[in-house]
Each structure stands twice: as structure tokens, then as C-alpha cells.
Scaffold this active site. Structure first.
Site, PDB file in Angstrom:
ATOM      1  N   TYR A 265       0.840  -1.207   0.000  1.00 35.52           N
ATOM      2  CA  TYR A 265       0.000   0.000   0.000  1.00 35.52           C
ATOM      3  C   TYR A 265       0.873   1.254   0.000  1.00 35.52           C
ATOM      4  CZ  TYR A 265      -3.111   3.441   2.445  1.00 35.52           C
ATOM      5  OH  TYR A 265      -3.822   4.545   2.860  1.00 35.52           O
TER       6      TYR A 265
ATOM      7  N   ASN B 266      -4.049   9.023  10.605  1.00 37.31           N
ATOM      8  CA  ASN B 266      -5.102   8.394  11.411  1.00 37.31           C
ATOM      9  C   ASN B 266      -6.265   9.330  11.752  1.00 37.31           C
ATOM     10  OD1 ASN B 266      -2.444   6.761  11.878  1.00 37.31           O
ATOM     11  ND2 ASN B 266      -4.097   5.366  12.417  1.00 37.31           N
TER      12      ASN B 266
ATOM     13  N   ASP C 285       4.677  -3.219  10.681  1.00 38.06           N
ATOM     14  CA  ASP C 285       3.979  -2.062  11.234  1.00 38.06           C
ATOM     15  C   ASP C 285       4.850  -0.812  11.228  1.00 38.06           C
ATOM     16  OD1 ASP C 285       1.814  -0.751  12.309  1.00 38.06           O
ATOM     17  OD2 ASP C 285       1.762  -1.870  14.180  1.00 38.06           O
TER      18      ASP C 285
HETATM   19  P1  NAD Z   1     -12.865   4.610   2.698  1.00 42.78           P
HETATM   20  O1  NAD Z   1     -12.570   3.197   2.350  1.00 42.78           O
HETATM   21  O2  NAD Z   1     -13.948   4.864   3.686  1.00 42.78           O
HETATM   22  O3  NAD Z   1     -13.219   5.416   1.375  1.00 42.78           O
HETATM   23  C1  NAD Z   1     -12.749   5.099   0.094  1.00 42.78           C
HETATM   24  C2  NAD Z   1     -13.933   5.128  -0.866  1.00 42.78           C
HETATM   25  O4  NAD Z   1     -13.450   4.924  -2.196  1.00 42.78           O
HETATM   26  C3  NAD Z   1     -14.941   4.009  -0.586  1.00 42.78           C
HETATM   27  O5  NAD Z   1     -16.245   4.534  -0.433  1.00 42.78           O
HETATM   28  C4  NAD Z   1     -14.847   3.121  -1.816  1.00 42.78           C
HETATM   29  O6  NAD Z   1     -16.088   2.524  -2.181  1.00 42.78           O
HETATM   30  C5  NAD Z   1     -14.361   4.097  -2.880  1.00 42.78           C
HETATM   31  N1  NAD Z   1     -13.676   3.397  -3.978  1.00 42.78           N
HETATM   32  C6  NAD Z   1     -12.600   2.576  -3.869  1.00 42.78           C
HETATM   33  N2  NAD Z   1     -12.265   2.096  -5.079  1.00 42.78           N
HETATM   34  C7  NAD Z   1     -13.148   2.628  -5.962  1.00 42.78           C
HETATM   35  C8  NAD Z   1     -13.315   2.500  -7.367  1.00 42.78           C
HETATM   36  N3  NAD Z   1     -12.517   1.695  -8.093  1.00 42.78           N
HETATM   37  N4  NAD Z   1     -14.298   3.195  -7.964  1.00 42.78           N
HETATM   38  C9  NAD Z   1     -15.133   3.987  -7.229  1.00 42.78           C
HETATM   39  N5  NAD Z   1     -15.016   4.145  -5.902  1.00 42.78           N
HETATM   40  C10 NAD Z   1     -14.037   3.471  -5.271  1.00 42.78           C
HETATM   41  O7  NAD Z   1     -11.498   5.269   3.194  1.00 42.78           O
HETATM   42  P2  NAD Z   1     -11.207   6.717   3.824  1.00 42.78           P
HETATM   43  O8  NAD Z   1     -10.725   6.533   5.209  1.00 42.78           O
HETATM   44  O9  NAD Z   1     -12.308   7.646   3.542  1.00 42.78           O
HETATM   45  O10 NAD Z   1      -9.915   7.138   2.975  1.00 42.78           O
HETATM   46  C11 NAD Z   1      -9.965   7.952   1.815  1.00 42.78           C
HETATM   47  C12 NAD Z   1      -8.544   8.166   1.288  1.00 42.78           C
HETATM   48  O11 NAD Z   1      -7.699   8.689   2.305  1.00 42.78           O
HETATM   49  C13 NAD Z   1      -7.860   6.899   0.775  1.00 42.78           C
HETATM   50  O12 NAD Z   1      -7.144   7.208  -0.387  1.00 42.78           O
HETATM   51  C14 NAD Z   1      -6.908   6.518   1.889  1.00 42.78           C
HETATM   52  O13 NAD Z   1      -5.787   5.823   1.391  1.00 42.78           O
HETATM   53  C15 NAD Z   1      -6.548   7.879   2.457  1.00 42.78           C
HETATM   54  N6  NAD Z   1      -6.154   7.769   3.878  1.00 42.78           N
HETATM   55  C16 NAD Z   1      -7.075   7.793   4.896  1.00 42.78           C
HETATM   56  C17 NAD Z   1      -6.650   7.705   6.210  1.00 42.78           C
HETATM   57  C18 NAD Z   1      -7.570   7.826   7.380  1.00 42.78           C
HETATM   58  O14 NAD Z   1      -7.073   8.105   8.461  1.00 42.78           O
HETATM   59  N7  NAD Z   1      -8.878   7.643   7.262  1.00 42.78           N
HETATM   60  C19 NAD Z   1      -5.287   7.554   6.507  1.00 42.78           C
HETATM   61  C20 NAD Z   1      -4.394   7.493   5.453  1.00 42.78           C
HETATM   62  C21 NAD Z   1      -4.839   7.617   4.148  1.00 42.78           C
HETATM   63  N1  UDP Z   2      -4.419  -2.917  15.904  1.00 46.08           N
HETATM   64  C1  UDP Z   2      -4.611  -3.663  17.077  1.00 46.08           C
HETATM   65  N2  UDP Z   2      -5.799  -4.321  17.267  1.00 46.08           N
HETATM   66  C2  UDP Z   2      -6.818  -4.276  16.364  1.00 46.08           C
HETATM   67  C3  UDP Z   2      -6.634  -3.507  15.171  1.00 46.08           C
HETATM   68  C4  UDP Z   2      -5.427  -2.837  14.981  1.00 46.08           C
HETATM   69  O1  UDP Z   2      -3.726  -3.744  17.938  1.00 46.08           O
HETATM   70  O2  UDP Z   2      -7.869  -4.878  16.612  1.00 46.08           O
HETATM   71  C5  UDP Z   2      -3.171  -2.131  15.735  1.00 46.08           C
HETATM   72  C6  UDP Z   2      -2.416  -2.325  14.425  1.00 46.08           C
HETATM   73  O3  UDP Z   2      -1.552  -3.432  14.494  1.00 46.08           O
HETATM   74  C7  UDP Z   2      -1.673  -1.005  14.311  1.00 46.08           C
HETATM   75  C8  UDP Z   2      -2.623   0.023  14.934  1.00 46.08           C
HETATM   76  O4  UDP Z   2      -3.532  -0.761  15.724  1.00 46.08           O
HETATM   77  O5  UDP Z   2      -0.499  -1.041  15.094  1.00 46.08           O
HETATM   78  C9  UDP Z   2      -3.402   0.888  13.954  1.00 46.08           C
HETATM   79  O6  UDP Z   2      -4.036   0.088  13.015  1.00 46.08           O
HETATM   80  P1  UDP Z   2      -5.005   0.604  11.859  1.00 46.08           P
HETATM   81  O7  UDP Z   2      -5.622  -0.603  11.226  1.00 46.08           O
HETATM   82  O8  UDP Z   2      -5.951   1.614  12.359  1.00 46.08           O
HETATM   83  O9  UDP Z   2      -4.105   1.285  10.740  1.00 46.08           O
HETATM   84  P2  UDP Z   2      -2.634   1.905  10.626  1.00 46.08           P
HETATM   85  O10 UDP Z   2      -2.525   3.050  11.570  1.00 46.08           O
HETATM   86  O11 UDP Z   2      -1.652   0.823  10.937  1.00 46.08           O
HETATM   87  O12 UDP Z   2      -2.584   2.319   9.200  1.00 46.08           O
END
Ligand code: NAD
Ligand code: UDP
Length: 390
Positions: A186, A215, A338
Site C-alpha cells: 500500500y 489516522n 507495522d
Molecule cells: P474509505 O474506504 O472509507 O473510502 C474510500 C472510498 O473509495 C470508498 O467509499 C470506496 O467505495 C471508494 N472506492 C474505492 N475504489 C473505488 C473505485 N474503483 N471506484 C469507485 N469508488 C471506489 O477510506 P477513507 O478513510 O475515507 O480514505 C480515503 C482516502 O484517504 C484513501 O485514499 C486513503 O488511502 C486515504 N487515507 C485515509 C486515512 C484515514 O485516516 N482515514 C489515513 C491514510 C490515508
Molecule cells: N491494531 C490492534 N488491534 C486491532 C486492530 C489494529 O492492535 O484490533 C493495531 C495495528 O496493528 C496497528 C494500529 O492498531 O499497530 C493501527 O491500526 P489501523 O488498522 O488503524 O491502521 P494503521 O494506523 O496501521 O494504518
């Protein structure tokens, strides 16, 4: 005269309404961003996703929302749908959120992960570049990988020096594990799409901003296994721990729960994206960390805090033994690895957009767990009630 006050950008200029093509609008972040844009701005959204559950409350016309003419849902998979190019051409700005982004998938579905985060994003970048559309692309803090300090011996004093752990957009190297540690599929795919976007900017003048979320958590994140997602599914930590609390099961700590994370409230983080949308001159060409450096905990501390807060908001006593240790091999399978520690440097977003997170970890967990309890507790009770004897 119209009653609506003209909103100004950070440089005092009136903000013109934009048409925004938001890809992945039906996800966690997308749903909050759509709400923000509908409730507080005059921008229009072409919302692209394969699912709309999390934004249905914004779409239903029978509710007669004042914004109903400003949001349009397009159910399409960007992997194979020729309508995408047309939607991008109709827009002033493209925001790409679409991705596979749950760690349980990185080592078990590495091909889908790489295709989703790199290959499927390519046409989006290409159409933006060709038709001169501004792009805000969602990457991840995971592109930093591990900290430099994690390679020092345990208890080494240099581990406490910021240059050994602080993550800076334009200085810190990206450090991933070996190829057989498929966890990094990823991060590596996200890194390459960042480099491609950066290169499109440098060689072809693409106007872009890259967001590295640290996060972001809050209501509507992921799913509760067996309720609104597959019972065998493994969501991110907030939903895993919420699920355990709702079911009165111990929270599972992977490899001791020693990893450190900083959590930011989704509503704070969305403010940062809102500023990027409306201040292109300040945001273009930049990569932005978006997180809350003050909200650092180990995963074990997170578990303890969530247990306390859940007892408070649900009125139910917590388990005598609230956590249990599991190995990453048991929990995620082969190839998991991790990030040890993630503290975002906030200098760039602070200077460019004047943004700072506001919500403490305790407060954001309290409002999120209140939401989880309200939304899921009854459904869990029904699902776990003993079926009547026949
Ligand atoms: P999420 O999975 O809730 O949202 C992603 C959305 O994209 C989903 O609704 C999914 O259906 C849609 N999607 C995926 N593939 C698709 C496709 N081929 N066609 C149409 N739709 C598609 O995730 P999120 O937490 O909202 O994250 C959004 C973005 O932010 C992602 O790129 C993720 O990598 C990045 N991100 C989020 C976090 C976080 O803390 N939430 C952390 C790091 C990166
Ligand atoms: N983790 C955990 N228990 C769970 C789920 C996640 O201990 O039930 C840990 C995981 O190994 C990582 C951290 O929690 O160290 C955060 O995980 P998350 O899946 O939210 O995503 P990340 O921050 O690693 O992208």
C-alpha cells in the site's frame, strides 16, 4: 439583495462556487467532506463511488434539502468506466479519495491493493493533467514507513531527538520493509502515485496538492463486522475496538499494542481540506501532513482509553480483563509489518493555511463512541440474541 454573505479566502478574495468531482465520495472521509461542502459552502459536488450508504442522508430529494441541486451521485467503478473522463472535464477541481486502505488487505490482497492505489489512480491524474484540472490527491502518512529511530537499540537516547522520529514532508525519507513484508504494498503504491503527480506538476504544470492523513477517525469510519460489513472483515483499529466494546469482548492488542499513533478528529481534518479547496494558490504544489501531533498514544493506551470512555457513554461496566494479546501473524497473517511511530510535523500546513487541529483524543473518542453506541448497540443485541429454541 441576497441574504447570503460572501465568503472570503485567506487572502481576502471572494470565493467563487466550484464544481468538484469527488472520487470515493461515499467513503468515510468523503462523507464528511460532502457534508461540509453542502452545509457550509456553495460548491457543487459530482460524487463518484460504488457505494452511497454513507452519504444517502445528503442525497434523498424527498427530504427537500436546500443543497439538493448541488450534489449528484454517480455510481461507477473508476477501474472501468468511460464516464469518469467526462465528469472530470465538467469540474473545476478533482478530489481523489478512492482506494483500498485497510491494513488487513495490504498483505492478504496485495495485488488489489497495488492496482487500487496506483493503477486505478493513473487515469485520474492523466485526465487532470490533459484538461488542466486541479487535483487534490489523498495519499497517506504511511509513505513515511518506519522512523529512522526504530533502527536504534532500545532505550538509545537519540530515539528522543525529533530528527529521529518527526515526519516532515520535504525532508524525511520513506523507509519500508522487505518485499516479502507485503504490508508495504500500500505505502509503496501510494509513494509511486505521489511521485507521478509530483512529476506531472514539474514537467507538465499539473496543479496539485497531496494530502497525507495521519489516522483520521470519527463517526462512519469503516464498518462493524456482522452488522454493516462482513462478519469476517477486519476494519481499522477504531472500528475493531468499537466492535469489541459493543460485543463485550476483550480488545485485541497486536504484538503487544506497542506501536504509537497520533489520532485526529475527522471534523478537524476536514477543515484542513476545506482550506485547501478554497485557497488554491496557497495549496498548489504542496504535500500536506494532516494530523494531530498532540494526540499521541500507544495502541495499548488507546484500548484502555476507549474502554473507559465506552463504559461512561454506554453506562455498562467494562470487562475485568479488557484486553488480550495476539500476534500479528494470528491477527493479520503472513507478511504483516507495522509503522512504529507517527508524529506529523505541522510547519507546512501551518504556514500555508494557518490550520491547527483542536480536539483532544479524549473528546474525539467520547463523541465517536457515543455515536457508535447509538448507531450499533441495538443491532448488536439483536444479532447476538440467542435464537429461540424450535
Ligand atoms: P474509505 O474506504 O472509507 O473510502 C474510500 C472510498 O473509495 C470508498 O467509499 C470506496 O467505495 C471508494 N472506492 C474505492 N475504489 C473505488 C473505485 N474503483 N471506484 C469507485 N469508488 C471506489 O477510506 P477513507 O478513510 O475515507 O480514505 C480515503 C482516502 O484517504 C484513501 O485514499 C486513503 O488511502 C486515504 N487515507 C485515509 C486515512 C484515514 O485516516 N482515514 C489515513 C491514510 C490515508
Ligand atoms: N491494531 C490492534 N488491534 C486491532 C486492530 C489494529 O492492535 O484490533 C493495531 C495495528 O496493528 C496497528 C494500529 O492498531 O499497530 C493501527 O491500526 P489501523 O488498522 O488503524 O491502521 P494503521 O494506523 O496501521 O494504518
Amino acid at each position: 439583495a441576497s441574504g447570503a454573505a460572501v465568503r472570503l479566502d485567506l487572502d481576502g478574495r471572494p470565493i467563487q462556487p466550484l464544481t468538484i468531482c469527488m472520487i470515493g465520495a461515499g467513503g468515510f472521509i468523503g462523507s464528511h467532506l460532502c457534508e461540509k461542502l453542502m452545509f457550509e459552502t456553495q460548491h457543487s459536488v459530482l460524487a463518484v463511488d460504488v457505494y452511497d450508504d454513507k452519504i444517502r442522508h445528503l442525497l434523498e430529494p424527498e427530504n427537500g434539502h436546500p443543497w439538493s441541486s448541488r450534489i449528484q451521485f454517480h455510481r461507477l467503478n473508476i477501474k472501468h468506466d468511460s464516464r469518469l473522463e467526462g465528469l472530470i472535464k465538467m469540474s473545476d477541481l478533482v478530489i481523489n479519495l478512492a482506494a483500498i486502505c485497510t491494513p488487513a488487505d495490504y498483505n492478504t490482497r496485495p495485488l488489489d491493493t497495488i492496482y487500487s492505489n496506483f493503477i486505478d489512480a493513473l487515469p485520474v491524474v492523466k485526465y487532470c493533467s490533459e484538461s488542466n484540472k486541479r487535483l487534490i490527491h489523498f495519499s497517506t502518512c504511511e509513505v513515511y514507513g518506519k522512523t529512522i529511530g526504530c533502527f536504534l537499540p532500545k532505550d538509545h537516547p537519540l530515539k528522543n531527538e525529533p530528527e529521529f522520529y518527526m515526519l516532515k514532508e520535504n525532508e524525511t525519507p520513506c523507509i519500508f520493509g522487505s518485499i516479502d513484508k507485503q504490508r508495504w504494498s500500500y505505502a509503496c503504491a501510494k509513494q509511486l502515485i505521489e511521485r507521478l503527480i509530483y512529476a506531472e506538476g514539474a514537467e507538465n504544470g499539473l496543479q496539485f496538492s497531496i494530502v497525507r492523513p495521519f489516522n483520521w477517525i470519527g463517526p462512519r469510519m469503516d464498518f462493524i463486522p456482522g452488522i454493516d460489513g462482513p462478519s469476517e472483515g477486519v476494519p481499522r483499529v477504531l472500528a475493531c475496538f468499537s466492535n469489541n466494546l459493543l460485543r463485550h469482548e476483550p480488545l485485541k492488542l497486536v504484538d503487544g499494542g506497542l506501536s504509537q499513533r497520533t489520532f485526529v478528529y475527522i471534523k478537524d481534518a476536514i477543515e484542513a481540506v476545506h482550506l485547501m479547496i478554497e485557497n488554491p494558490e496557497r495549496a498548489n504544489g504542496h504535500i500536506f501532513n494532516v494530523g494531530n501531533p498532540n494526540n499521541e498514544v500507544t495502541v495499548r493506551q488507546l484500548a484502555e482509553m476507549m474502554t473507559k470512555i465506552y463504559a461512561k457513554v454506554s453506562g455498562e461496566p467494562s470487562l475485568e480483563v479488557p484486553t488480550v494479546d495476539v500476534t500479528s501473524q494470528e491477527f493479520y497473517g503472513e507478511g504483516y509489518d507495522d509503522s512504529d511511530k507517527r508524529i506529523p510535523d505541522m510547519t507546512i500546513i501551518n504556514e500555508q493555511l494557518g490550520w491547527n487541529p483542536k480536539t483532544s483524543l479524549w473528546d474525539l473518542l467520547e463523541s465517536t463512541l457515543t455515536y457508535q453506541h447509538k448507531t450499533y448497540a441495538e443491532a448488536i443485541k439483536r444479532a447476538t440474541a440467542k435464537p429461540a429454541a424450535t
